[in-house]
Design a protein around this motif. Structure first.
Motif: not given
Length: 286
Positions: A86-91, A130-136, A140-149, A214-220
């Motif tokens: 998920x982290x690699x896909x997002x980046x 902070x940008x990722x938190x705003x996007x999520x 809404x909380x989900x794996x897909x939202x976290x990847x987009x964020x 790291x950011x994806x894990x932080x969101x979780x």
């Protein structure tokens, strides 16, 4: 020396750096644990047993259990299969979009470049998390939202760096020759420009992967990324931190895996960066 031999030698030199080798070793360990581990240790990561909550490490539970009696080792192994891809896909998504924006902006210049870079500057003024938190929060909380964020949060950095890498190429002789011959813009970008900034993109992408995980894990960890009962290193950290003194393995195990992964990626990125800089300096005309 033939072209094939030269390419083979370049590939060998690329991995000659000690940091690169250390990074590959660490990532190899993580890969074996997360890919082979679930096949060898075939235990459900979601099976609960309230009577064994926070059980210490034992023959039945090699790393103990969490608050619901779920096997910590099983969750740790399966968490890697979610956290890393998920982290690699997002980046990767952020790198592709951001790089294309930066390359096009720097090459076209003028009003388009100024407008795009001002938007990028605004995005860069906010911390990545902070940008990722705003996007999520919007999606809404989900794996897909976290990847987009994470993708959106990573995008401006790639745009800025790639734009800076392209600017010196605008006045290069081969670019001017291509312009004179009426080469289409898309061909200029993909055939003449992108291959000449690929070294920068590779290093930036490799190093950015660690930050993305790291950011994806932080969101979780904050409860707005991967949602229980799915196993994720961030979820495991937030579940284990409450019992850090009574059952430390529940929190330390995912933290160690996260550390090994990010260290391996960073070492690999630094090693490749040093090697590519040397190769670029050797190729540069004097």
């Amino acid at each position: 020396m033939s072209a094939t031999a030269t390419r083979a030698r370049s590939r060998r030199n690329l991995f000659a750096s000690p940091m690169t080798r250390v990074g590959l070793v660490l990532l190899g360990i993580v890969a074996v644990i997360t890919i082979v581990g679930p096949l060898v240790y075939d235990v459900s990561p979601t099976r609960t047993n309230a009577m064994d909550g926070y059980a210490p490490p034992s023959a039945a539970y090699p790393l103990g259990t969490d608050q619901l009696g779920r096997d910590t080792l099983a969750r740790l192994l399966h968490a890697g299969l979610l956290s890393i891809p998920a982290g690699l896909l997002a980046v990767g998504i952020g790198a592709v979009i951001g790089s294309l924006i930066g390359v096009a902006s720097g090459f076209v210049g003028g009003f388009v470049d100024n407008t795009i870079m001002r938007v990028v500057d605004v995005l860069l003024s906010f911390p990545t998390l902070l940008t990722a938190i705003v996007v999520v929060a919007i999606l809404g909380p989900s794996v897909t939202s976290a990847i987009i964020a994470v993708s959106i949060a990573a995008l401006p950095s790639y745009a800025r760096v790639m734009r800076g890498s392209v600017l010196p190429l605008r006045s290069a002789a081969f670019i001017q020759a291509a312009r004179v011959s009426n080469t289409p813009l898309y061909r200029l970008l993909f055939v003449h420009v992108l291959p000449n900034v690929a070294d920068v993109l590779i290093v930036l992408l490799v190093i950015g992967m660690g930050n993305g995980i790291v950011v994806l894990s932080a969101l979780s960890f904050l409860g707005i990324g991967v949602q229980p009962p799915q196993a994720d290193w961030g979820v495991m950290l937030t579940e284990g931190v409450d019992a850090i003194y009574t059952a430390p393995v529940a929190a330390l195990a995912p933290a160690v895996m996260l550390m090994l992964t990010v260290l391996g990626i960073n070492f690999l990125g630094e090693g490749l960066g040093a090697r590519l800089r040397v190769d670029t300096a050797r190729r540069r005309p004097r």
